[in-house]
Scaffold this motif. Structure first.
Motif, PDB file in Angstrom:
ATOM      1  N   SER A  36      22.898  12.489  42.928  1.00 10.75           N
ATOM      2  CA  SER A  36      24.135  13.037  42.375  1.00 10.75           C
ATOM      3  C   SER A  36      24.461  12.317  41.076  1.00 10.75           C
ATOM      4  CB  SER A  36      25.305  12.875  43.351  1.00 10.75           C
ATOM      5  OG  SER A  36      25.103  13.616  44.530  1.00 10.75           O
ATOM      6  N   ALA A  38      27.846  12.059  38.355  1.00 12.01           N
ATOM      7  CA  ALA A  38      29.231  12.428  38.097  1.00 12.01           C
ATOM      8  C   ALA A  38      29.754  11.661  36.898  1.00 12.01           C
ATOM      9  CB  ALA A  38      30.095  12.159  39.318  1.00 12.01           C
ATOM     10  N   THR A  43      31.632  16.279  39.055  1.00  8.05           N
ATOM     11  CA  THR A  43      30.258  16.186  39.532  1.00  8.05           C
ATOM     12  C   THR A  43      29.381  17.155  38.749  1.00  8.05           C
ATOM     13  OG1 THR A  43      30.967  15.557  41.756  1.00  8.05           O
ATOM     14  CG2 THR A  43      28.742  16.435  41.522  1.00  8.05           C
ATOM     15  N   GLU A  46      24.726  17.611  42.161  1.00  8.50           N
ATOM     16  CA  GLU A  46      25.210  17.325  43.514  1.00  8.50           C
ATOM     17  C   GLU A  46      24.069  17.244  44.518  1.00  8.50           C
ATOM     18  OE1 GLU A  46      28.166  19.303  46.899  1.00  8.50           O
ATOM     19  OE2 GLU A  46      28.418  19.813  44.790  1.00  8.50           O
ATOM     20  N   SER A  47      23.811  16.044  44.983  1.00  6.89           N
ATOM     21  CA  SER A  47      22.899  15.788  46.095  1.00  6.89           C
ATOM     22  C   SER A  47      21.581  16.559  45.978  1.00  6.89           C
ATOM     23  CB  SER A  47      23.589  16.146  47.426  1.00  6.89           C
ATOM     24  OG  SER A  47      22.830  15.690  48.522  1.00  6.89           O
ATOM     25  N   PRO A  81      22.254   7.874  38.146  1.00  7.06           N
ATOM     26  CA  PRO A  81      22.820   8.566  39.308  1.00  7.06           C
ATOM     27  C   PRO A  81      23.970   7.781  39.928  1.00  7.06           C
ATOM     28  CG  PRO A  81      20.421   8.546  39.417  1.00  7.06           C
ATOM     29  CD  PRO A  81      20.815   7.614  38.303  1.00  7.06           C
ATOM     30  N   LYS A 237      23.956  22.467  41.675  1.00  9.49           N
ATOM     31  CA  LYS A 237      23.225  22.512  42.951  1.00  9.49           C
ATOM     32  C   LYS A 237      21.913  23.280  42.792  1.00  9.49           C
ATOM     33  CE  LYS A 237      27.558  22.653  45.586  1.00  9.49           C
ATOM     34  NZ  LYS A 237      28.361  23.458  46.532  1.00  9.49           N
TER      35      LYS A 237
END
Length: 385
Positions: A36, A38, A43, A46-47, A81, A237
């Motif tokens: 991730s 931000a 953000t 995201e993941s 990250p 995403k």
């Protein structure tokens, strides 16, 4: 002031015999493990969990702000990250500075030093790493690989855009990187040169089969032409990932269907399995049969996806589906006709070879299509991770 004649393009990338020596003898992969990024409360990525296997090309595509460039910059070490790990060749590089990651990178504006000749631009990374002793052999080798040997003494201003891109690639390869990162490297080129460079980049990878490539672009054609696998990004995403043909033929959601290639996507209801991996759905007063690749359950609401080039004018034994609509527009694009139909409130697009007598706007037209060319797409969207 002296004027300089700029040649249009350099010769194609050359096939150099000891190609594996340019990037090392072992292939290295890239791994994102729950990464991730931000900035403050916003953000950007995201993941993200994704593996680029050794020696393959993975393209990340998406619109502006989707997170694709942030993912690439995280691999390069230009972005830190806020969560997760970056793995290169089994080594955790998350906290390493860019110069310690052994990567090559080519950006969209090439970032060549205007005051340096081509050969000095290519040698820059080697000098920065204290490898001046290998410059004499390594620079000519890399220039030969990209077909730029005879331009070694020129300055960037004396080269075309495509030639500058070749120099940027040679510079990236000169340090023998484990991975090559390409950040929209063709966006500054005109259409004709872009098509030629796509072919040459594919040829380059064939000559360097151990090189792992992460390619970021907003251009779906580049991704389809070059990549082994494609990841589609949206709002930070990863919402779709797969091999090129599989993702194109069987997109997992509506956004992927419409973003990767042109597609007709229609909302349907009443899914009924037919066996053999097929199912029937209801669209208005008609039934449509298609491939239930994602195993959607009986009664599911979903979408059907059929590509414009899979629609036909004449029925056939295979093309058991049909829809009738009113012609809204007809466009001639030289090598094909694009026809747009209104089917109730929906729009249907058809692409075909040039027609001697194309239909007139306002006329009624029935099109036919094979169930094998129809994919049933889930209504709900979730990201891959």
């Amino acid at each position: 002031m002296n004027t300089m004649t700029v040649e249009r393009e350099a010769p194609p990338f050359a096939a150099v015999a000891p190609v594996t020596a340019a990037v090392g003898s072992e292939a290295i992969g890239i791994g994102f493990e729950g990464v991730s990024v931000a900035y403050g409360s916003q953000t950007i990525l995201e993941s993200l969990t994704l593996t680029v296997k050794p020696g393959e090309i993975v393209a990340l595509i998406g619109s502006s702000g989707s997170g694709k460039t942030t993912a690439l910059r995280a691999v390069a070490g230009f972005v830190q990250p806020t969560a997760g790990r970056i793995i290169i060749g089994g080594r955790d590089v998350t906290r390493l500075p860019p110069y310690a990651r052994n990567i090559g990178m080519v950006v969209q504006n090439y970032a060549l030093f205007p005051h340096m000749r081509v050969e000095d631009n290519v040698a820059f990374g080697l000098r920065a790493q204290g490898q001046a002793g290998v410059i004499k052999n390594r620079v000519p080798e890399c220039l030969e690989l990209v077909g730029m040997t005879k331009y070694a003494k020129r300055y960037p201003r004396e080269l075309s855009g495509g030639q500058q891109q070749r120099v940027a690639i040679a510079r990236a390869l000169a340090i023998r990187p484990q991975v090559l990162l390409l950040d929209e490297p063709l966006s500054a080129l005109d259409a004709q040169i872009r098509r030629a460079m796509l072919d040459e980049l594919a040829k380059l990878h064939r000559n360097l089969p151990s090189l792992t490539v992460l390619y970021v672009t907003h251009d779906q054609t580049e991704a389809l032409t070059l990549a082994d696998h494609i990841g589609i990004m949206r709002d930070g995403k990863l919402i779709a990932y797969g091999d090129v043909q599989g993702l194109y033929r069987h997109p997992p959601n509506r956004f992927a269907a419409e973003f990767l290639g042109r597609a007709n996507v229609l909302a349907v209801q009443g899914l009924m399995p037919l066996g053999g991996g097929y199912a029937r759905v209801r669209f208005r007063d008609r039934h449509i049969e298609g491939v239930n690749h994602h195993g959607l359950a009986t009664g599911s609401a979903c979408f059907v996806c059929v590509r414009p080039h899979d629609l036909q004018f004449a029925p056939s034994a295979a093309a058991t589906n049909s829809l009738t609509g009113v012609v809204r527009s007809v466009q001639w694009l030289g090598e094909l006709h694009n026809i747009m139909l209104s089917v109730g409130d929906e729009t249907l697009r058809l692409s075909c070879s040039p027609l001697a007598e194309p239909p007139e706007p306002g006329t009624t037209l029935t099109v036919h299509f094979d169930p094998a060319d129809v994919t049933l797409v889930p209504e709900a969207e979730s990201h891959v991770n």
